[in-house]
Scaffold this motif. Structure first.
Motif, PDB file in Angstrom:
ATOM      1  N   GLU A  38       0.836  -1.208   0.000  1.00 28.51           N
ATOM      2  CA  GLU A  38       0.000   0.000   0.000  1.00 28.51           C
ATOM      3  C   GLU A  38       0.862   1.247   0.000  1.00 28.51           C
ATOM      4  OE1 GLU A  38      -3.204   0.409   2.752  1.00 28.51           O
ATOM      5  OE2 GLU A  38      -3.807  -1.682   2.498  1.00 28.51           O
ATOM      6  N   GLU A  39       1.985   1.137   0.686  1.00 27.74           N
ATOM      7  CA  GLU A  39       2.912   2.267   0.738  1.00 27.74           C
ATOM      8  C   GLU A  39       3.363   2.676  -0.654  1.00 27.74           C
ATOM      9  OE1 GLU A  39       6.876   2.342   2.972  1.00 27.74           O
ATOM     10  OE2 GLU A  39       5.349   2.205   4.537  1.00 27.74           O
ATOM     11  N   ASP A  40       3.548   1.685  -1.491  1.00 24.47           N
ATOM     12  CA  ASP A  40       3.982   1.970  -2.854  1.00 24.47           C
ATOM     13  C   ASP A  40       2.940   2.777  -3.605  1.00 24.47           C
ATOM     14  OD1 ASP A  40       6.405   0.626  -2.624  1.00 24.47           O
ATOM     15  OD2 ASP A  40       5.434  -1.294  -3.034  1.00 24.47           O
ATOM     16  N   MET A  41       1.692   2.661  -3.139  1.00 27.31           N
ATOM     17  CA  MET A  41       0.606   3.325  -3.849  1.00 27.31           C
ATOM     18  C   MET A  41       0.461   4.795  -3.455  1.00 27.31           C
ATOM     19  SD  MET A  41      -0.397   1.187  -5.941  1.00 27.31           S
ATOM     20  CE  MET A  41      -0.518  -0.550  -6.308  1.00 27.31           C
ATOM     21  N   ASP A  42       1.182   5.229  -2.402  1.00 28.12           N
ATOM     22  CA  ASP A  42       1.159   6.646  -2.038  1.00 28.12           C
ATOM     23  C   ASP A  42       1.591   7.499  -3.217  1.00 28.12           C
ATOM     24  OD1 ASP A  42       0.344   5.991   0.424  1.00 28.12           O
ATOM     25  OD2 ASP A  42       2.225   6.411   1.469  1.00 28.12           O
ATOM     26  N   GLU A  43       1.019   8.695  -3.265  1.00 31.79           N
ATOM     27  CA  GLU A  43       1.314   9.555  -4.410  1.00 31.79           C
ATOM     28  C   GLU A  43       2.794   9.835  -4.540  1.00 31.79           C
ATOM     29  OE1 GLU A  43      -0.852  13.095  -5.275  1.00 31.79           O
ATOM     30  OE2 GLU A  43      -2.742  12.177  -4.680  1.00 31.79           O
ATOM     31  N   ASP A  44       3.442   9.955  -3.387  1.00 29.53           N
ATOM     32  CA  ASP A  44       4.872  10.240  -3.427  1.00 29.53           C
ATOM     33  C   ASP A  44       5.633   9.173  -4.201  1.00 29.53           C
ATOM     34  OD1 ASP A  44       4.405  12.411  -1.947  1.00 29.53           O
ATOM     35  OD2 ASP A  44       5.145  11.607  -0.046  1.00 29.53           O
ATOM     36  N   ASN A  45       5.081   7.995  -4.139  1.00 27.67           N
ATOM     37  CA  ASN A  45       5.808   6.880  -4.748  1.00 27.67           C
ATOM     38  C   ASN A  45       5.362   6.591  -6.174  1.00 27.67           C
ATOM     39  OD1 ASN A  45       7.594   6.151  -2.648  1.00 27.67           O
ATOM     40  ND2 ASN A  45       5.894   5.211  -1.548  1.00 27.67           N
ATOM     41  N   LEU A  46       4.292   7.260  -6.589  1.00 24.88           N
ATOM     42  CA  LEU A  46       3.778   6.966  -7.925  1.00 24.88           C
ATOM     43  C   LEU A  46       4.844   7.194  -8.991  1.00 24.88           C
ATOM     44  CD1 LEU A  46       0.076   8.173  -7.965  1.00 24.88           C
ATOM     45  CD2 LEU A  46       0.983   5.849  -8.010  1.00 24.88           C
ATOM     46  N   HIS A  47       5.648   8.232  -8.756  1.00 28.90           N
ATOM     47  CA  HIS A  47       6.689   8.514  -9.734  1.00 28.90           C
ATOM     48  C   HIS A  47       7.639   7.330  -9.868  1.00 28.90           C
ATOM     49  CE1 HIS A  47       9.478  10.755 -12.179  1.00 28.90           C
ATOM     50  NE2 HIS A  47      10.458  10.435 -11.364  1.00 28.90           N
ATOM     51  N   SER A  48       8.050   6.812  -8.689  1.00 34.13           N
ATOM     52  CA  SER A  48       9.008   5.710  -8.736  1.00 34.13           C
ATOM     53  C   SER A  48       8.373   4.469  -9.352  1.00 34.13           C
ATOM     54  CB  SER A  48       9.556   5.401  -7.342  1.00 34.13           C
ATOM     55  OG  SER A  48       8.507   4.961  -6.512  1.00 34.13           O
ATOM     56  N   ILE A  49       7.043   4.320  -9.118  1.00 32.94           N
ATOM     57  CA  ILE A  49       6.366   3.179  -9.723  1.00 32.94           C
ATOM     58  C   ILE A  49       6.377   3.306 -11.240  1.00 32.94           C
ATOM     59  CG2 ILE A  49       4.118   2.064 -10.056  1.00 32.94           C
ATOM     60  CD1 ILE A  49       3.563   2.466  -7.147  1.00 32.94           C
ATOM     61  N   SER A  50       6.086   4.533 -11.724  1.00 38.40           N
ATOM     62  CA  SER A  50       6.084   4.704 -13.173  1.00 38.40           C
ATOM     63  C   SER A  50       7.482   4.473 -13.722  1.00 38.40           C
ATOM     64  CB  SER A  50       5.554   6.082 -13.565  1.00 38.40           C
ATOM     65  OG  SER A  50       6.462   7.080 -13.174  1.00 38.40           O
ATOM     66  N   GLU A  51       8.499   4.847 -12.932  1.00 34.12           N
ATOM     67  CA  GLU A  51       9.865   4.559 -13.345  1.00 34.12           C
ATOM     68  C   GLU A  51      10.086   3.058 -13.436  1.00 34.12           C
ATOM     69  OE1 GLU A  51      12.592   6.647 -14.191  1.00 34.12           O
ATOM     70  OE2 GLU A  51      10.840   7.949 -14.425  1.00 34.12           O
ATOM     71  N   THR A  52       9.560   2.355 -12.397  1.00 40.15           N
ATOM     72  CA  THR A  52       9.705   0.905 -12.393  1.00 40.15           C
ATOM     73  C   THR A  52       9.018   0.292 -13.608  1.00 40.15           C
ATOM     74  OG1 THR A  52       9.660   0.970  -9.983  1.00 40.15           O
ATOM     75  CG2 THR A  52       9.365  -1.183 -11.017  1.00 40.15           C
ATOM     76  N   LEU A  53       7.816   0.822 -13.894  1.00 40.74           N
ATOM     77  CA  LEU A  53       7.085   0.302 -15.047  1.00 40.74           C
ATOM     78  C   LEU A  53       7.854   0.551 -16.333  1.00 40.74           C
ATOM     79  CD1 LEU A  53       3.392   1.204 -14.170  1.00 40.74           C
ATOM     80  CD2 LEU A  53       4.480  -1.049 -14.161  1.00 40.74           C
ATOM     81  N   LYS A  54       8.468   1.743 -16.399  1.00 43.96           N
ATOM     82  CA  LYS A  54       9.284   2.039 -17.583  1.00 43.96           C
ATOM     83  C   LYS A  54      10.422   1.040 -17.695  1.00 43.96           C
ATOM     84  CE  LYS A  54       8.558   6.958 -18.124  1.00 43.96           C
ATOM     85  NZ  LYS A  54       9.113   8.225 -17.617  1.00 43.96           N
TER      86      LYS A  54
END
Ligand SMILES: [Zn+2]
Length: 101
Positions: free
Chosen positions: A37-53
């Motif tokens: 759930e922590e990963d879903m915080d807005e602060d982390n969305l950027h890093s998630i999109s990076e991960t997806l990239k």
């Protein structure tokens, strides 16, 4: 009545014969980090999109590799001993032709 066919020699395994089941699980040796759930915080969305990239750049293959795959084979008694002698088929690869089903 369920009929079993040996997955190695393709011979039907009769009721009076012993049947052996081989289960092979292939999964990554290192624990994969699931999204929390922590990963879903807005602060982390950027890093998630990076991960997806990153995943995109690595291609679908890396996703495929992270997925556990289990194979199940029925073996007759004779093929059981063959299998145990050479589970990876390294010395007799041409004899071990497991089909995926
Ligand atoms: Zn067999």
């Amino acid at each position: 009545m369920i009929r079993y066919v040996c997955d190695r020699c393709q011979r039907e395994i009769a009721d009076r014969e012993s049947r052996f089941v081989v289960k092979i699980l292939v999964e990554p040796g290192d624990e994969l980090q699931p999204l929390t759930e922590e990963d879903m915080d807005e602060d982390n969305l950027h890093s998630i999109s990076e991960t997806l990239k990153d995943l995109e750049s690595q291609g679908v293959e890396s996703l495929e590799l992270s997925r556990p795959v289990q194979h199940r084979f029925d073996l007759c008694e004779e093929c059981r001993s063959h299998f145990l002698q050479d589970p990876l088929g390294s010395t007799s690869a041409e004899q071990l032709d497991f089909s995926e089903n």
